[in-house]
Write a protein that holds these residues in place. Structure first.
Motif, PDB file in Angstrom:
ATOM      1  N   TYR A 263      20.979  -7.796 -21.092  1.00 53.31           N
ATOM      2  CA  TYR A 263      19.738  -8.158 -20.395  1.00 53.31           C
ATOM      3  C   TYR A 263      18.793  -6.961 -20.285  1.00 53.31           C
ATOM      4  N   GLU A 264      19.334  -5.783 -20.005  1.00 48.98           N
ATOM      5  CA  GLU A 264      18.487  -4.597 -19.906  1.00 48.98           C
ATOM      6  C   GLU A 264      17.832  -4.282 -21.253  1.00 48.98           C
ATOM      7  N   LYS A 265      18.554  -4.494 -22.355  1.00 49.69           N
ATOM      8  CA  LYS A 265      17.978  -4.273 -23.685  1.00 49.69           C
ATOM      9  C   LYS A 265      16.845  -5.261 -23.963  1.00 49.69           C
ATOM     10  N   ALA A 266      16.878  -6.418 -23.303  1.00 48.52           N
ATOM     11  CA  ALA A 266      15.811  -7.413 -23.440  1.00 48.52           C
ATOM     12  C   ALA A 266      14.727  -7.217 -22.374  1.00 48.52           C
ATOM     13  N   ASP A 267      14.727  -6.042 -21.724  1.00 53.80           N
ATOM     14  CA  ASP A 267      13.758  -5.694 -20.681  1.00 53.80           C
ATOM     15  C   ASP A 267      13.813  -6.611 -19.461  1.00 53.80           C
ATOM     16  N   LEU A 268      15.010  -7.091 -19.129  1.00 56.44           N
ATOM     17  CA  LEU A 268      15.201  -7.855 -17.911  1.00 56.44           C
ATOM     18  C   LEU A 268      16.472  -7.335 -17.234  1.00 56.44           C
ATOM     19  N   ASP A 269      16.282  -6.667 -16.128  1.00 56.91           N
ATOM     20  CA  ASP A 269      17.414  -6.123 -15.380  1.00 56.91           C
ATOM     21  C   ASP A 269      17.870  -7.176 -14.389  1.00 56.91           C
ATOM     22  N   LEU A 270      19.141  -7.545 -14.433  1.00 56.62           N
ATOM     23  CA  LEU A 270      19.660  -8.565 -13.517  1.00 56.62           C
ATOM     24  C   LEU A 270      19.904  -8.003 -12.124  1.00 56.62           C
ATOM     25  N   VAL A 271      20.573  -6.853 -12.047  1.00 56.92           N
ATOM     26  CA  VAL A 271      20.944  -6.259 -10.763  1.00 56.92           C
ATOM     27  C   VAL A 271      20.496  -4.800 -10.754  1.00 56.92           C
ATOM     28  N   ASP A 272      19.800  -4.420  -9.692  1.00 56.20           N
ATOM     29  CA  ASP A 272      19.399  -3.019  -9.525  1.00 56.20           C
ATOM     30  C   ASP A 272      20.612  -2.242  -9.019  1.00 56.20           C
ATOM     31  N   GLN A 273      21.354  -1.635  -9.962  1.00 55.53           N
ATOM     32  CA  GLN A 273      22.599  -0.957  -9.606  1.00 55.53           C
ATOM     33  C   GLN A 273      22.384   0.295  -8.769  1.00 55.53           C
ATOM     34  N   ASP A 274      21.170   0.827  -8.721  1.00 53.78           N
ATOM     35  CA  ASP A 274      20.907   1.998  -7.891  1.00 53.78           C
ATOM     36  C   ASP A 274      20.856   1.628  -6.411  1.00 53.78           C
ATOM     37  N   ARG A 275      20.492   0.369  -6.113  1.00 51.95           N
ATOM     38  CA  ARG A 275      20.367  -0.057  -4.720  1.00 51.95           C
ATOM     39  C   ARG A 275      21.308  -1.188  -4.346  1.00 51.95           C
ATOM     40  N   THR A 276      21.941  -1.803  -5.318  1.00 54.40           N
ATOM     41  CA  THR A 276      22.843  -2.927  -5.054  1.00 54.40           C
ATOM     42  C   THR A 276      24.196  -2.616  -5.657  1.00 54.40           C
ATOM     43  N   PHE A 277      25.090  -2.111  -4.840  1.00 57.58           N
ATOM     44  CA  PHE A 277      26.421  -1.757  -5.325  1.00 57.58           C
ATOM     45  C   PHE A 277      27.391  -1.725  -4.163  1.00 57.58           C
ATOM     46  N   ASN A 278      28.652  -1.941  -4.501  1.00 55.17           N
ATOM     47  CA  ASN A 278      29.727  -1.863  -3.525  1.00 55.17           C
ATOM     48  C   ASN A 278      30.059  -0.387  -3.325  1.00 55.17           C
ATOM     49  N   PRO A 279      29.879   0.155  -2.132  1.00 56.09           N
ATOM     50  CA  PRO A 279      30.159   1.573  -1.922  1.00 56.09           C
ATOM     51  C   PRO A 279      31.614   1.949  -2.201  1.00 56.09           C
ATOM     52  N   GLN A 280      32.518   0.969  -2.140  1.00 53.01           N
ATOM     53  CA  GLN A 280      33.923   1.225  -2.426  1.00 53.01           C
ATOM     54  C   GLN A 280      34.200   1.321  -3.928  1.00 53.01           C
ATOM     55  N   ASP A 281      33.307   0.778  -4.737  1.00 53.71           N
ATOM     56  CA  ASP A 281      33.486   0.772  -6.194  1.00 53.71           C
ATOM     57  C   ASP A 281      32.106   0.733  -6.844  1.00 53.71           C
ATOM     58  N   SER A 282      31.380   1.826  -6.765  1.00 52.41           N
ATOM     59  CA  SER A 282      29.971   1.857  -7.156  1.00 52.41           C
ATOM     60  C   SER A 282      29.731   1.663  -8.652  1.00 52.41           C
ATOM     61  N   GLU A 283      30.749   1.783  -9.470  1.00 50.42           N
ATOM     62  CA  GLU A 283      30.581   1.607 -10.914  1.00 50.42           C
ATOM     63  C   GLU A 283      30.718   0.151 -11.359  1.00 50.42           C
ATOM     64  N   ARG A 284      31.249  -0.689 -10.479  1.00 49.52           N
ATOM     65  CA  ARG A 284      31.539  -2.066 -10.863  1.00 49.52           C
ATOM     66  C   ARG A 284      30.331  -2.970 -10.673  1.00 49.52           C
ATOM     67  N   ILE A 285      30.120  -3.864 -11.628  1.00 53.24           N
ATOM     68  CA  ILE A 285      29.130  -4.925 -11.495  1.00 53.24           C
ATOM     69  C   ILE A 285      29.912  -6.226 -11.392  1.00 53.24           C
ATOM     70  N   TYR A 286      29.710  -6.953 -10.306  1.00 57.05           N
ATOM     71  CA  TYR A 286      30.442  -8.191 -10.092  1.00 57.05           C
ATOM     72  C   TYR A 286      29.729  -9.358 -10.769  1.00 57.05           C
ATOM     73  N   PRO A 287      30.462 -10.219 -11.463  1.00 67.30           N
ATOM     74  CA  PRO A 287      29.837 -11.423 -12.027  1.00 67.30           C
ATOM     75  C   PRO A 287      29.152 -12.256 -10.941  1.00 67.30           C
ATOM     76  N   SER A 288      29.745 -12.295  -9.759  1.00 64.49           N
ATOM     77  CA  SER A 288      29.161 -13.074  -8.666  1.00 64.49           C
ATOM     78  C   SER A 288      27.802 -12.506  -8.242  1.00 64.49           C
ATOM     79  N   THR A 289      27.627 -11.203  -8.325  1.00 65.63           N
ATOM     80  CA  THR A 289      26.332 -10.606  -7.986  1.00 65.63           C
ATOM     81  C   THR A 289      25.286 -10.991  -9.029  1.00 65.63           C
ATOM     82  N   GLN A 290      25.680 -11.024 -10.296  1.00 66.04           N
ATOM     83  CA  GLN A 290      24.771 -11.497 -11.339  1.00 66.04           C
ATOM     84  C   GLN A 290      24.449 -12.981 -11.129  1.00 66.04           C
ATOM     85  N   LEU A 291      25.444 -13.771 -10.742  1.00 63.04           N
ATOM     86  CA  LEU A 291      25.198 -15.194 -10.448  1.00 63.04           C
ATOM     87  C   LEU A 291      24.174 -15.339  -9.337  1.00 63.04           C
TER      88      LEU A 291
END
Length: 74
Positions: A13-41
Motif C-alpha cells: 500500500y505504501e508503494k501505491a502512495d496509500l499508507d494504511l497505518v501511521d506506524q510512527d503514531r499508532t503502535f503497540n508500545p509492547q511490540d512497536s515493530e509489529r503491525i496487526y492485521p486487525s489494525t489494518q482492518l
C-alpha cells in the motif's frame, strides 16, 4: 524481505502512495515493530488513511474488537 503478512500488505500500500497505518503514531508500545492485521482492518472499516490511533488500545490488536463499538481516537 523479512516480516509478517501485515508488514507486506503495508509495504504494498505504501508503494501505491496509500499508507494504511501511521506506524510512527499508532503502535503497540509492547511490540512497536509489529503491525496487526486487525489494525489494518480498522483503517478499512473507518475508511481513514493513514489510521492514527493514539494512545494505543489493546482492542486494536484483536478481531472483532477492533471493529466493535471502539470509537476513533480523538
Amino acid at each position: 524481505m523479512a516480516g509478517t503478512c501485515s508488514q507486506f500488505v503495508e509495504y504494498i500500500y505504501e508503494k501505491a502512495d496509500l499508507d494504511l497505518v501511521d506506524q510512527d503514531r499508532t503502535f503497540n508500545p509492547q511490540d512497536s515493530e509489529r503491525i496487526y492485521p486487525s489494525t489494518q482492518l480498522r483503517a478499512f472499516h473507518l475508511d481513514s488513511y493513514p489510521l492514527v490511533e493514539k494512545p494505543w488500545r489493546e482492542a486494536l490488536s484483536r478481531y472483532p474488537a477492533c471493529l466493535g463499538s471502539l470509537p476513533p481516537s480523538p
